[in-house]
Design a protein around this motif. Structure first.
Motif, PDB file in Angstrom:
ATOM      1  N   VAL A  30      34.691  34.708  38.892  1.00  0.00           N
ATOM      2  CA  VAL A  30      35.015  33.431  39.553  1.00  0.00           C
ATOM      3  C   VAL A  30      33.751  32.600  39.731  1.00  0.00           C
ATOM      4  CG1 VAL A  30      35.804  32.405  41.717  1.00  0.00           C
ATOM      5  CG2 VAL A  30      37.080  34.310  40.707  1.00  0.00           C
ATOM      6  N   TYR A  31      32.686  33.245  40.200  1.00  0.00           N
ATOM      7  CA  TYR A  31      31.429  32.528  40.401  1.00  0.00           C
ATOM      8  C   TYR A  31      30.881  31.993  39.082  1.00  0.00           C
ATOM      9  CZ  TYR A  31      26.567  31.541  41.452  1.00  0.00           C
ATOM     10  OH  TYR A  31      25.339  30.912  41.557  1.00  0.00           O
ATOM     11  N   ASP A  36      29.814  27.691  35.081  1.00  0.00           N
ATOM     12  CA  ASP A  36      30.015  27.121  33.747  1.00  0.00           C
ATOM     13  C   ASP A  36      30.626  25.729  33.829  1.00  0.00           C
ATOM     14  OD1 ASP A  36      29.072  29.518  32.782  1.00  0.00           O
ATOM     15  OD2 ASP A  36      31.065  30.330  32.330  1.00  0.00           O
ATOM     16  N   LEU A  37      31.633  25.565  34.682  1.00  0.00           N
ATOM     17  CA  LEU A  37      32.266  24.261  34.835  1.00  0.00           C
ATOM     18  C   LEU A  37      31.267  23.231  35.357  1.00  0.00           C
ATOM     19  CD1 LEU A  37      35.678  25.372  36.402  1.00  0.00           C
ATOM     20  CD2 LEU A  37      35.291  24.583  34.061  1.00  0.00           C
ATOM     21  N   SER A  38      30.401  23.669  36.276  1.00  0.00           N
ATOM     22  CA  SER A  38      29.370  22.777  36.798  1.00  0.00           C
ATOM     23  C   SER A  38      28.338  22.452  35.725  1.00  0.00           C
ATOM     24  CB  SER A  38      28.694  23.434  38.008  1.00  0.00           C
ATOM     25  OG  SER A  38      27.615  22.652  38.482  1.00  0.00           O
ATOM     26  N   TRP A  39      27.965  23.444  34.911  1.00  0.00           N
ATOM     27  CA  TRP A  39      26.969  23.254  33.853  1.00  0.00           C
ATOM     28  C   TRP A  39      27.436  22.181  32.866  1.00  0.00           C
ATOM     29  CZ3 TRP A  39      22.119  24.905  32.614  1.00  0.00           C
ATOM     30  CH2 TRP A  39      21.709  24.788  31.295  1.00  0.00           C
ATOM     31  N   VAL A  47      26.947  24.480  42.386  1.00  0.00           N
ATOM     32  CA  VAL A  47      27.058  25.940  42.438  1.00  0.00           C
ATOM     33  C   VAL A  47      25.698  26.600  42.637  1.00  0.00           C
ATOM     34  CG1 VAL A  47      27.803  27.984  41.165  1.00  0.00           C
ATOM     35  CG2 VAL A  47      29.137  25.872  41.019  1.00  0.00           C
ATOM     36  N   ALA A  48      24.671  26.065  42.009  1.00  0.00           N
ATOM     37  CA  ALA A  48      23.350  26.695  42.086  1.00  0.00           C
ATOM     38  C   ALA A  48      22.634  26.422  43.412  1.00  0.00           C
ATOM     39  CB  ALA A  48      22.485  26.222  40.925  1.00  0.00           C
ATOM     40  N   PHE A  56      28.153  33.223  48.475  1.00  0.00           N
ATOM     41  CA  PHE A  56      29.126  33.954  47.674  1.00  0.00           C
ATOM     42  C   PHE A  56      28.416  34.813  46.636  1.00  0.00           C
ATOM     43  CE2 PHE A  56      32.635  33.591  44.288  1.00  0.00           C
ATOM     44  CZ  PHE A  56      33.333  34.683  44.793  1.00  0.00           C
ATOM     45  N   ALA A  57      27.436  34.218  45.947  1.00  0.00           N
ATOM     46  CA  ALA A  57      26.688  34.955  44.922  1.00  0.00           C
ATOM     47  C   ALA A  57      25.921  36.122  45.529  1.00  0.00           C
ATOM     48  CB  ALA A  57      25.729  34.009  44.197  1.00  0.00           C
ATOM     49  N   ILE A  58      25.302  35.898  46.687  1.00  0.00           N
ATOM     50  CA  ILE A  58      24.543  36.955  47.349  1.00  0.00           C
ATOM     51  C   ILE A  58      25.458  38.113  47.747  1.00  0.00           C
ATOM     52  CG2 ILE A  58      23.275  37.514  49.467  1.00  0.00           C
ATOM     53  CD1 ILE A  58      22.005  34.711  49.243  1.00  0.00           C
TER      54      ILE A  58
END
Length: 326
Positions: A30-31, A36-39, A47-48, A56-58
């Motif tokens: 999901v992350y 990818d969608l943001s990129w 996202v970054a 969420f990533a952490i």
């Protein structure tokens, strides 16, 4: 049920941890899809940088590393099996090297220097002796590892080689950075959790959880083959989004992102409607001779950025405030 429990006891493998690993993989997918969608500028999610996405990533990385510690404690509960451990760590290190190489060609200087797989490989080796150490020593080591990078940050010429420790002041930019400190703490916490809970009532409850439903069976299957899923999911997701954009099946968000940023910058000197026409003029003229496509392929190219500035300046001078577009 008795047969399943006996099998789990012999192998040290419990369905609940395979399911948990599968859920962590799902969260990671999901992350990465959001990234990818943001990129490709299909969404305006940061996202970054957004604290929510970063949290969420952490949490995903911490759960993976915690489960690594759980797996180490279960696999070596009767003594360290050095041959099996070295083969597993070697496979992970090889996969980590492949990730670094692949992202180097795909992302340039932002490639993965020391990401989650690197951290799992090195962390597994460093944490392995703790599967037999006293629990208090494992917990003390986890606390020290977690605190150390908050009090130690070194900087010296050529310190890039030490970025894997997490103790350097300014590590190089990377799309995935999971250094040994403080992340080793999560692995040690997983080892300590197994040592503390095994044989007690909570452990018995966990051992009773079975992958009986369709969803839990899929999650357990993914968890048992986590390395394969990890290596394949992002190329598949990234490639799918790239294909959709390339084939024109979804709107190209790069145009919208440029127009929004351009208009915001222009509005300092002119009114909004005029700026929208100026920025549209800039985009159209860049598209006219293919410069826009070349800029998207090489966004850091100084010559192409100079061309963009020249086209913008020409449109800025040509279009009068509140006047019709040429």
């Amino acid at each position: 049920m008795q047969h399943q429990s006996a099998a789990a006891g012999r192998t040290g493998r419990l369905d609940v941890f395979d399911i948990a690993r599968g859920l962590a993989l799902l969260a990671m997918a999901v992350y990465h899809l959001a990234w990818d969608l943001s990129w490709f500028s299909l969404v305006d999610w940061q996202v970054a940088k957004d604290p929510g996405w970063r949290g969420f990533a952490i949490s995903i990385a911490a759960s993976f590393l915690f489960l690594v510690g759980v797996s180490l404690a279960l696999a070596h509960q009767d003594g360290i099996r050095w041959r099996a451990a070295s083969m597993r760590i070697g496979r992970i290190a090889l996969a980590a090297s492949a990730i670094s190489l692949g992202t180097f060609f795909a992302l340039g200087d932002e490639f993965v220097r020391f990401g989650i797989l690197h951290s799992i490989a090195v962390g597994s080796l460093v944490a392995l002796p703790f599967v037999l150490a006293p629990v208090w020593a494992t917990l003390a080591a986890a606390l020290a590892v977690f605190v150390l990078p908050r009090v130690v940050a070194v900087s010296f010429p050529g310190d890039e080689w030490a970025m894997w420790t997490g103790l350097t002041q300014d590590p190089p930019l990377s799309v995935d950075y999971v250094p040994l400190f403080p992340w080793l703490a999560a692995i040690l916490a997983g080892i300590a959790a197994v040592r503390l809970l095994r044989g007690k009532a909570p452990w018995t409850l966990l051992a009773r959880i079975r992958a009986s439903g369709r969803f839990t069976r899929v999650m357990a299957l993914a968890g048992r083959h986590s390395m394969l899923v990890y290596l394949l999911h992002q190329p598949i997701l990234f490639g799918s989004v790239w294909a959709l954009v390339t084939l024109g099946l979804v709107p190209d968000g790069t145009d919208r992102a440029f127009l929004e940023q351009c208009t915001a910058s222009c509005s300092i000197a002119r009114d909004g409607p005029t700026c929208e026409r100026i920025c549209s003029c800039t985009l159209e003229t860049m598209r006219g001779d293919g410069a826009w496509e070349r800029l998207l392929d090489a966004p850091q190219d100084p010559a192409l950025n100079a061309t963009l500035n020249e086209r913008y300046a020409a449109c800025f001078e040509t279009l009068p405030p509140d006047g019709p577009a040429n």
